[in-house]
Structure formats: C-alpha cells, structure tokens
Design a protein around this motif. Structure first.
Motif, mmCIF file in Angstrom:
data_model
loop_
_atom_site.group_PDB
_atom_site.id
_atom_site.type_symbol
_atom_site.label_atom_id
_atom_site.label_comp_id
_atom_site.label_asym_id
_atom_site.label_seq_id
_atom_site.Cartn_x
_atom_site.Cartn_y
_atom_site.Cartn_z
ATOM 1 N N LEU A 1 44.366 -15.402 115.312
ATOM 2 C CA LEU A 1 43.188 -15.584 114.507
ATOM 3 C C LEU A 1 42.980 -14.748 113.230
ATOM 4 O O LEU A 1 42.786 -15.655 112.182
ATOM 5 C CB LEU A 1 42.067 -15.811 115.461
ATOM 6 N N ALA A 2 43.264 -13.449 113.449
ATOM 7 C CA ALA A 2 43.450 -12.712 112.338
ATOM 8 C C ALA A 2 44.379 -13.088 111.313
ATOM 9 O O ALA A 2 44.163 -13.244 109.848
ATOM 10 C CB ALA A 2 43.312 -11.229 112.277
ATOM 11 N N ARG A 3 45.486 -13.468 111.693
ATOM 12 C CA ARG A 3 46.571 -13.994 110.566
ATOM 13 C C ARG A 3 46.324 -15.341 110.132
ATOM 14 O O ARG A 3 46.345 -15.558 108.860
ATOM 15 C CB ARG A 3 47.797 -14.044 111.472
ATOM 16 N N ILE A 4 45.710 -15.831 110.788
ATOM 17 C CA ILE A 4 45.503 -17.422 110.249
ATOM 18 C C ILE A 4 44.292 -17.409 109.314
ATOM 19 O O ILE A 4 44.404 -17.917 108.221
ATOM 20 C CB ILE A 4 44.935 -18.447 111.585
ATOM 21 N N ARG A 5 43.148 -16.512 109.460
ATOM 22 C CA ARG A 5 41.953 -16.311 108.498
ATOM 23 C C ARG A 5 42.694 -15.355 107.274
ATOM 24 O O ARG A 5 42.190 -15.939 106.353
ATOM 25 C CB ARG A 5 41.036 -15.311 109.385
ATOM 26 N N ALA A 6 43.461 -14.600 107.505
ATOM 27 C CA ALA A 6 44.089 -13.871 106.256
ATOM 28 C C ALA A 6 44.919 -14.864 105.603
ATOM 29 O O ALA A 6 45.068 -14.745 104.277
ATOM 30 C CB ALA A 6 44.897 -12.866 106.765
ATOM 31 N N ALA A 7 45.514 -15.565 106.162
ATOM 32 C CA ALA A 7 46.373 -16.585 105.328
ATOM 33 C C ALA A 7 45.465 -17.707 104.580
ATOM 34 O O ALA A 7 45.707 -18.138 103.564
ATOM 35 C CB ALA A 7 47.322 -17.759 106.287
ATOM 36 N N GLU A 8 44.443 -18.178 104.998
ATOM 37 C CA GLU A 8 43.274 -19.068 104.448
ATOM 38 C C GLU A 8 42.899 -18.340 103.316
ATOM 39 O O GLU A 8 42.433 -19.031 102.184
ATOM 40 C CB GLU A 8 42.352 -19.389 105.445
ATOM 41 N N LEU A 9 42.380 -16.949 103.370
ATOM 42 C CA LEU A 9 41.931 -16.313 102.382
ATOM 43 C C LEU A 9 43.299 -15.628 101.285
ATOM 44 O O LEU A 9 42.701 -14.897 100.480
ATOM 45 C CB LEU A 9 41.236 -14.902 102.946
ATOM 46 N N ASP A 10 44.295 -16.010 101.735
ATOM 47 C CA ASP A 10 45.409 -15.551 100.714
ATOM 48 C C ASP A 10 45.646 -14.460 100.789
ATOM 49 O O ASP A 10 45.622 -13.542 99.529
ATOM 50 C CB ASP A 10 45.371 -16.350 99.334
ATOM 51 N N VAL B 1 41.236 -5.640 107.313
ATOM 52 C CA VAL B 1 40.898 -4.545 108.028
ATOM 53 C C VAL B 1 40.314 -3.504 106.917
ATOM 54 O O VAL B 1 39.297 -2.789 107.236
ATOM 55 C CB VAL B 1 42.053 -3.929 108.704
ATOM 56 N N ARG B 2 41.075 -3.139 105.655
ATOM 57 C CA ARG B 2 40.768 -2.329 104.880
ATOM 58 C C ARG B 2 39.418 -2.719 104.479
ATOM 59 O O ARG B 2 38.576 -1.794 104.068
ATOM 60 C CB ARG B 2 41.806 -2.359 103.646
ATOM 61 N N ARG C 1 25.963 -2.659 106.944
ATOM 62 C CA ARG C 1 25.858 -3.322 108.397
ATOM 63 C C ARG C 1 26.304 -4.663 108.591
ATOM 64 O O ARG C 1 26.474 -5.107 109.616
ATOM 65 C CB ARG C 1 24.184 -3.199 108.684
ATOM 66 N N ALA C 2 26.244 -5.415 107.464
ATOM 67 C CA ALA C 2 26.731 -6.858 107.555
ATOM 68 C C ALA C 2 28.246 -7.121 107.260
ATOM 69 O O ALA C 2 28.637 -8.103 107.464
ATOM 70 C CB ALA C 2 25.935 -7.758 106.657
ATOM 71 N N ALA C 3 28.812 -5.923 107.238
ATOM 72 C CA ALA C 3 30.377 -5.875 107.001
ATOM 73 C C ALA C 3 31.137 -6.389 108.314
ATOM 74 O O ALA C 3 30.963 -6.038 109.323
ATOM 75 C CB ALA C 3 31.107 -4.325 106.529
ATOM 76 N N THR C 4 31.997 -7.621 108.168
ATOM 77 C CA THR C 4 32.777 -7.963 109.030
ATOM 78 C C THR C 4 34.269 -8.208 108.206
ATOM 79 O O THR C 4 34.143 -7.975 106.787
ATOM 80 C CB THR C 4 32.392 -9.263 109.624
ATOM 81 N N GLY C 5 35.294 -8.378 108.792
ATOM 82 C CA GLY C 5 36.362 -8.586 108.243
ATOM 83 C C GLY C 5 36.485 -9.566 106.999
ATOM 84 O O GLY C 5 36.696 -9.608 105.882
ATOM 85 N N ALA C 6 35.871 -10.713 107.473
ATOM 86 C CA ALA C 6 35.900 -11.756 106.361
ATOM 87 C C ALA C 6 34.617 -11.437 105.002
ATOM 88 O O ALA C 6 35.065 -11.916 103.928
ATOM 89 C CB ALA C 6 35.559 -13.099 106.952
ATOM 90 N N GLU C 7 33.713 -10.861 105.575
ATOM 91 C CA GLU C 7 32.690 -10.614 104.536
ATOM 92 C C GLU C 7 32.996 -9.431 103.680
ATOM 93 O O GLU C 7 32.746 -9.518 102.476
ATOM 94 C CB GLU C 7 31.348 -10.105 105.330
#
Length: 95
Positions: free
Chosen positions: A15-24, A31-32, A43-49
């Motif tokens: 799922l992380a690879r799919i989301r990363a591809a969607e975000l190019d 993760v960084r 506090r609201a930090a997530t991988g996508a946000e």
C-alpha cells in the motif's frame, strides 16, 4: 544522510508503494516527510500529510477542481445560457 532500516508487513509495504506512486515519489520520501513532521512536533503528521504534495498530485488536484467547477456550472453548454444570434449583432444593446 543516514540510513534507517524499518520492517513492515507485506500489505503495508504494498500500500505504501502504491501511495508513493500516486504521489510520484518514493516510500523513502514518504517516511522522510513523516519523520521530519514528527521531529518538528507536528501532531497531524502522517506519511501522506507530511510529504509535500508532488507536482503530479498538485496538477491532478487542480484539474479535478477545474472540472468540478465546469460541470457544476453546466459546462457553459446549456442552450438557455447562450445568447440569441440576433442579440450578438444588436449594437444598440451594447451601449
């Protein structure tokens, strides 16, 4: 730059690879971004946000908003919204 090894289950990785591809971007970049947000105390930090919006994602978002505006207004293709032909040439109405 330092390397970190993280173990995740197969589904999370997929799922992380799919989301990363969607975000190019890459999973490492997601993760960084998450860790930067965490280190800043966000506090609201997530991988996508926490990952900055990629150029491709921004374009998709803006295109979606533009298409939404056009379709929400009928696309300007409604016959009722059109000016009658004779009104186009009525110069007295323009004054």
């Amino acid at each position: 730059m330092r390397n970190i090894t993280v173990a995740v289950d197969e589904e999370t990785h997929r799922l992380a690879r799919i989301r990363a591809a969607e975000l190019d971007t890459s999973v490492s970049s997601l993760v960084r971004g998450y860790l930067r947000g965490l280190a800043r105390g966000d506090r609201a930090a997530t991988g996508a946000e926490a990952a900055s919006e990629s150029e491709a994602e921004r374009r998709r978002r803006l295109l979606g908003e533009a298409i939404g505006d056009i379709t929400g207004n009928g696309g300007g293709l409604r016959i009722a919204a059109n000016v009658p032909r004779n009104a186009l040439y009525d110069r007295s109405a323009l004054r």
